[in-house]
Motif scaffolding. Structure first.
Motif, PDB file in Angstrom:
ATOM      1  N   PHE A 128       0.835  -1.209   0.000  1.00 34.68           N
ATOM      2  CA  PHE A 128       0.000   0.000   0.000  1.00 34.68           C
ATOM      3  C   PHE A 128       0.869   1.258   0.000  1.00 34.68           C
ATOM      4  O   PHE A 128       0.658   2.191  -0.798  1.00 34.68           O
ATOM      5  CB  PHE A 128      -0.899   0.012   1.237  1.00 34.68           C
ATOM      6  CG  PHE A 128      -2.279  -0.548   1.019  1.00 34.68           C
ATOM      7  CD1 PHE A 128      -3.159   0.051   0.131  1.00 34.68           C
ATOM      8  CD2 PHE A 128      -2.712  -1.657   1.728  1.00 34.68           C
ATOM      9  CE1 PHE A 128      -4.434  -0.451  -0.054  1.00 34.68           C
ATOM     10  CE2 PHE A 128      -3.980  -2.174   1.551  1.00 34.68           C
ATOM     11  CZ  PHE A 128      -4.847  -1.574   0.656  1.00 34.68           C
ATOM     12  N   LYS A 129       1.845   1.295   0.907  1.00 36.50           N
ATOM     13  CA  LYS A 129       2.657   2.503   1.057  1.00 36.50           C
ATOM     14  C   LYS A 129       3.466   2.786  -0.212  1.00 36.50           C
ATOM     15  O   LYS A 129       3.582   3.939  -0.641  1.00 36.50           O
ATOM     16  CB  LYS A 129       3.580   2.363   2.274  1.00 36.50           C
ATOM     17  CG  LYS A 129       2.827   2.454   3.593  1.00 36.50           C
ATOM     18  CD  LYS A 129       3.787   2.353   4.780  1.00 36.50           C
ATOM     19  CE  LYS A 129       3.022   2.528   6.095  1.00 36.50           C
ATOM     20  NZ  LYS A 129       3.917   2.401   7.275  1.00 36.50           N
ATOM     21  N   HIS A 130       4.044   1.748  -0.804  1.00 38.33           N
ATOM     22  CA  HIS A 130       4.794   1.937  -2.041  1.00 38.33           C
ATOM     23  C   HIS A 130       3.874   2.468  -3.140  1.00 38.33           C
ATOM     24  O   HIS A 130       4.238   3.402  -3.868  1.00 38.33           O
ATOM     25  CB  HIS A 130       5.416   0.615  -2.479  1.00 38.33           C
ATOM     26  CG  HIS A 130       6.141   0.692  -3.781  1.00 38.33           C
ATOM     27  ND1 HIS A 130       7.432   1.151  -3.885  1.00 38.33           N
ATOM     28  CD2 HIS A 130       5.747   0.391  -5.047  1.00 38.33           C
ATOM     29  CE1 HIS A 130       7.807   1.120  -5.150  1.00 38.33           C
ATOM     30  NE2 HIS A 130       6.798   0.657  -5.883  1.00 38.33           N
ATOM     31  N   HIS A 131       2.705   1.906  -3.240  1.00 39.55           N
ATOM     32  CA  HIS A 131       1.725   2.348  -4.253  1.00 39.55           C
ATOM     33  C   HIS A 131       1.406   3.830  -4.089  1.00 39.55           C
ATOM     34  O   HIS A 131       1.363   4.590  -5.070  1.00 39.55           O
ATOM     35  CB  HIS A 131       0.455   1.499  -4.114  1.00 39.55           C
ATOM     36  CG  HIS A 131      -0.645   1.874  -5.052  1.00 39.55           C
ATOM     37  ND1 HIS A 131      -0.764   1.339  -6.310  1.00 39.55           N
ATOM     38  CD2 HIS A 131      -1.681   2.740  -4.911  1.00 39.55           C
ATOM     39  CE1 HIS A 131      -1.824   1.854  -6.914  1.00 39.55           C
ATOM     40  NE2 HIS A 131      -2.402   2.700  -6.073  1.00 39.55           N
ATOM     41  N   GLU A 132       1.200   4.247  -2.847  1.00 40.72           N
ATOM     42  CA  GLU A 132       0.822   5.640  -2.583  1.00 40.72           C
ATOM     43  C   GLU A 132       2.002   6.587  -2.785  1.00 40.72           C
ATOM     44  O   GLU A 132       1.849   7.699  -3.298  1.00 40.72           O
ATOM     45  CB  GLU A 132       0.257   5.758  -1.171  1.00 40.72           C
ATOM     46  CG  GLU A 132      -1.089   5.043  -1.016  1.00 40.72           C
ATOM     47  CD  GLU A 132      -1.518   4.848   0.438  1.00 40.72           C
ATOM     48  OE1 GLU A 132      -0.659   5.035   1.332  1.00 40.72           O
ATOM     49  OE2 GLU A 132      -2.681   4.489   0.683  1.00 40.72           O
ATOM     50  N   GLU A 133       3.200   6.144  -2.405  1.00 33.93           N
ATOM     51  CA  GLU A 133       4.379   7.017  -2.502  1.00 33.93           C
ATOM     52  C   GLU A 133       4.718   7.368  -3.946  1.00 33.93           C
ATOM     53  O   GLU A 133       5.174   8.480  -4.232  1.00 33.93           O
ATOM     54  CB  GLU A 133       5.577   6.345  -1.832  1.00 33.93           C
ATOM     55  CG  GLU A 133       5.496   6.357  -0.303  1.00 33.93           C
ATOM     56  CD  GLU A 133       6.562   5.486   0.327  1.00 33.93           C
ATOM     57  OE1 GLU A 133       7.351   4.848  -0.421  1.00 33.93           O
ATOM     58  OE2 GLU A 133       6.611   5.410   1.574  1.00 33.93           O
ATOM     59  N   VAL A 134       4.505   6.420  -4.863  1.00 34.58           N
ATOM     60  CA  VAL A 134       4.860   6.686  -6.268  1.00 34.58           C
ATOM     61  C   VAL A 134       3.658   7.126  -7.088  1.00 34.58           C
ATOM     62  O   VAL A 134       3.772   7.313  -8.298  1.00 34.58           O
ATOM     63  CB  VAL A 134       5.513   5.440  -6.916  1.00 34.58           C
ATOM     64  CG1 VAL A 134       6.768   5.040  -6.170  1.00 34.58           C
ATOM     65  CG2 VAL A 134       4.530   4.277  -6.991  1.00 34.58           C
ATOM     66  N   SER A 135       2.507   7.316  -6.411  1.00 31.50           N
ATOM     67  CA  SER A 135       1.274   7.761  -7.080  1.00 31.50           C
ATOM     68  C   SER A 135       0.935   6.859  -8.263  1.00 31.50           C
ATOM     69  O   SER A 135       0.603   7.329  -9.361  1.00 31.50           O
ATOM     70  CB  SER A 135       1.419   9.220  -7.544  1.00 31.50           C
ATOM     71  OG  SER A 135       1.671  10.067  -6.448  1.00 31.50           O
ATOM     72  N   ALA A 136       1.012   5.555  -8.036  1.00 26.96           N
ATOM     73  CA  ALA A 136       0.747   4.589  -9.109  1.00 26.96           C
ATOM     74  C   ALA A 136      -0.747   4.348  -9.255  1.00 26.96           C
ATOM     75  O   ALA A 136      -1.528   4.558  -8.325  1.00 26.96           O
ATOM     76  CB  ALA A 136       1.450   3.275  -8.814  1.00 26.96           C
ATOM     77  N   LYS A 137      -1.123   3.903 -10.435  1.00 30.93           N
ATOM     78  CA  LYS A 137      -2.484   3.432 -10.665  1.00 30.93           C
ATOM     79  C   LYS A 137      -2.585   1.924 -10.409  1.00 30.93           C
ATOM     80  O   LYS A 137      -3.662   1.424 -10.093  1.00 30.93           O
ATOM     81  CB  LYS A 137      -2.921   3.742 -12.101  1.00 30.93           C
ATOM     82  CG  LYS A 137      -3.091   5.228 -12.390  1.00 30.93           C
ATOM     83  CD  LYS A 137      -4.208   5.845 -11.561  1.00 30.93           C
ATOM     84  CE  LYS A 137      -4.401   7.320 -11.927  1.00 30.93           C
ATOM     85  NZ  LYS A 137      -5.440   7.973 -11.105  1.00 30.93           N
ATOM     86  N   ALA A 138      -1.462   1.247 -10.547  1.00 34.00           N
ATOM     87  CA  ALA A 138      -1.424  -0.191 -10.264  1.00 34.00           C
ATOM     88  C   ALA A 138      -0.052  -0.553  -9.731  1.00 34.00           C
ATOM     89  O   ALA A 138       0.965  -0.052 -10.213  1.00 34.00           O
ATOM     90  CB  ALA A 138      -1.728  -0.996 -11.524  1.00 34.00           C
ATOM     91  N   THR A 139      -0.034  -1.408  -8.712  1.00 35.22           N
ATOM     92  CA  THR A 139       1.224  -1.914  -8.156  1.00 35.22           C
ATOM     93  C   THR A 139       1.088  -3.418  -7.985  1.00 35.22           C
ATOM     94  O   THR A 139       0.104  -3.909  -7.417  1.00 35.22           O
ATOM     95  CB  THR A 139       1.553  -1.255  -6.807  1.00 35.22           C
ATOM     96  OG1 THR A 139       1.598   0.158  -6.983  1.00 35.22           O
ATOM     97  CG2 THR A 139       2.889  -1.740  -6.272  1.00 35.22           C
ATOM     98  N   ILE A 140       2.092  -4.138  -8.457  1.00 38.07           N
ATOM     99  CA  ILE A 140       2.082  -5.596  -8.413  1.00 38.07           C
ATOM    100  C   ILE A 140       3.014  -6.056  -7.308  1.00 38.07           C
ATOM    101  O   ILE A 140       4.142  -5.574  -7.196  1.00 38.07           O
ATOM    102  CB  ILE A 140       2.566  -6.180  -9.756  1.00 38.07           C
ATOM    103  CG1 ILE A 140       1.779  -5.573 -10.920  1.00 38.07           C
ATOM    104  CG2 ILE A 140       2.463  -7.703  -9.774  1.00 38.07           C
ATOM    105  CD1 ILE A 140       2.550  -5.564 -12.211  1.00 38.07           C
ATOM    106  N   LEU A 141       2.536  -6.981  -6.474  1.00 41.18           N
ATOM    107  CA  LEU A 141       3.419  -7.609  -5.493  1.00 41.18           C
ATOM    108  C   LEU A 141       4.204  -8.699  -6.213  1.00 41.18           C
ATOM    109  O   LEU A 141       3.628  -9.623  -6.796  1.00 41.18           O
ATOM    110  CB  LEU A 141       2.628  -8.211  -4.342  1.00 41.18           C
ATOM    111  CG  LEU A 141       3.461  -8.890  -3.246  1.00 41.18           C
ATOM    112  CD1 LEU A 141       4.317  -7.857  -2.512  1.00 41.18           C
ATOM    113  CD2 LEU A 141       2.568  -9.634  -2.262  1.00 41.18           C
TER     114      LEU A 141
END
Length: 457
Positions: free
Chosen positions: A116-129
């Protein structure tokens, strides 16, 4: 921090499990896989949790209850189609949605929080684990650009020789901008061999729209394990058991042989308790401090006080006090209440009985449907005769009673405070306090009987 939502995919039947039980309900360390996932997701400050159900829908709902909202996927048409079923609950809401599979029981809240934090920090629309694996055969590969952002996910069968050398894989867990997710889902096609709608296609759609798509790599490959068959189920059990045992040891519990000790996830154990090999601790069991449990004991959903010893015995759904000594080979059946300083010895069975402080049944007795006072001694081979073939009846043994060996107490019956029951007696009437009760046939000795019998032969 933005609003957070979660979608758990739990609709599949799991045909490779070859089981009547739906896949996500198979237990790992005593808890269904999907319950493990829900428990971890609930630690993430989620505003709304939606579980997508299909096969075994009512059973999954019965397991999770009000912990989740539900969306029904009547026909299993792929992971994107499954997430689309949550549209009614989540579409149009601002925030971030995590999508996680219900057959990944080892995933940790800490990892999802980092995602979650990585997704929010880079302002991504999608983040894959993602995770790195020595042999990535069969997994989708993560293709990154020079800036570390995701260019695409390539399935193994579609990968080039160069792409197949990449060992960073898609674990099947994602974070999405919620609004972007449901807009992209409408554009997913099922133009593929299986005719299904795949969630990784959402990543490609967002990337083609110029959106930021990134990946967060977990350092713990084991927690990404998806359980699709009994072999993977056993592996998940092994990993979870090791994780649980390590947690107890770091909290001050001595486990002599962790590889041969089986502790379910909701068990609590106090400091300086020793758990010996072959022990199985299940359900909501709570064990106090300075106890010794095992070897080869099974305890299920019991409260156990401090400084109690339970050796090679079984106990279920009961309360056991402090400074109690049980076993070896004792059986504590449900609804028993064993007070402090009690001794329950070898081959003693207790069932739905109260056993008062300081009382003891040292060997070879059955005490069922009984109220035993304090400082009672129950001799070897004594039983409470509680069943007439149709109904169960109560035996009351008051404080300070001494029950001689091989006595039968035929319920309903009361033995009064301080009374004695002579060995070999069958008691069918109440015994007054401080009385001696003898209920056995008078002994008759026939002298020279054997000599006469031998002459007849």
């Amino acid at each position: 921090m933005s609003n957070r939502y979660a979608v758990i995919l739990a609709a599949g039947q799991g045909t490779r499990m070859k089981s009547k039980l739906y896949k996500v309900l198979h237990p790992v360390c005593g808890k269904p896989m999907v319950q493990h996932v829900v428990d971890q997701v609930k630690m993430l400050n989620i505003q709304e949790l939606v579980t997508v159900i299909g096969h075994g829908a009512e059973l999954v709902k019965a397991q999770l209850g009000e912990e989740s909202h539900y969306a029904l996927q009547e026909e299993q048409l792929g992971t994107a189609h499954a997430v689309m079923q949550a549209q009614q609950s989540l579409e149009g809401k601002e925030g971030v949605t995590i999508v996680v599979c219900g057959d990944t029981p080892l995933i940790k809240a800490e990892t999802m929080e980092s995602l979650f934090k990585h997704h929010e920090e880079v302002s991504a629309k999608a983040t894959i684990l993602t995770a790195r694996i020595d042999d990535p055969t069969g997994y989708g590969r993560i293709i990154r650009n020079e800036n570390g952002f995701v260019e695409k996910i390539v399935e193994h069968k579609d990968a080039t020789e160069t792409e197949r050398e990449i060992n960073e894989i898609n674990t099947g867990t994602y974070c999405f901008d919620n609004a972007a997710l449901f807009e992209a889902l409408k554009k997913v096609s099922n133009d593929n061999v299986q005719g299904e709608f795949y969630l990784p296609d959402v990543v490609e759609i967002l990337k083609n729209q110029g959106e930021v798509v990134t990946a967060f790599q977990t350092t713990d490959l084991e927690e990404t394990l998806g359980v699709n068959d009994r072999v993977a189920l056993a592996e998940a059990e092994r990993i979870m058991r090791s994780r649980i045992n390590e947690g107890h040891m770091r909290n001050g519990v001595t486990i002599i042989d962790p590889q041969n000790t089986y502790i379910e996830s909701d068990v609590v154990i106090g400091q300086d308790t020793i758990v010996l090999p072959g022990t199985i601790l299940k359900g909501k069991t709570r064990i106090g401090s300075d106890c010794q449990i095992g070897p080869n004991s099974e305890i299920d959903t019991c409260e156990v006080g401090d400084e109690t010893v339970i050796r090679q015995s079984a106990a279920y759904n009961s309360s056991i006090g402090s400074l109690v000594n049980i076993g070896p080979f004792a059986h504590i059946r449900p609804d028993s209440d064993i007070h402090d300083e009690v001794k329950i010895g070898n081959f003693v069975e207790i069932k739905k009985a109260v056993f008062g402080k300081g009382s003891k049944a040292s060997h070879l007795s059955y005490i069922g449907d009984a109220e035993v006072g304090s400082d009672v001694n129950i001799g070897c081979g004594s039983i409470t005769v509680n069943y007439d073939g149709k109904n169960k009846f109560l035996t009351r043994i008051e404080d300070g009673v001494f029950i001689g060996c091989n006595s039968n107490l035929v319920a309903p019956v009361t033995v009064g405070k301080g009374a004695y029951v002579a060995a070999g007696s069958t008691i069918t009437k109440d015994v007054p306090g401080n009385a001696l009760s003898i209920a056995r046939a008078q002994q008759v000795n026939k002298e020279n009987y054997v000599e006469k019998l031998n002459k007849k032969k």
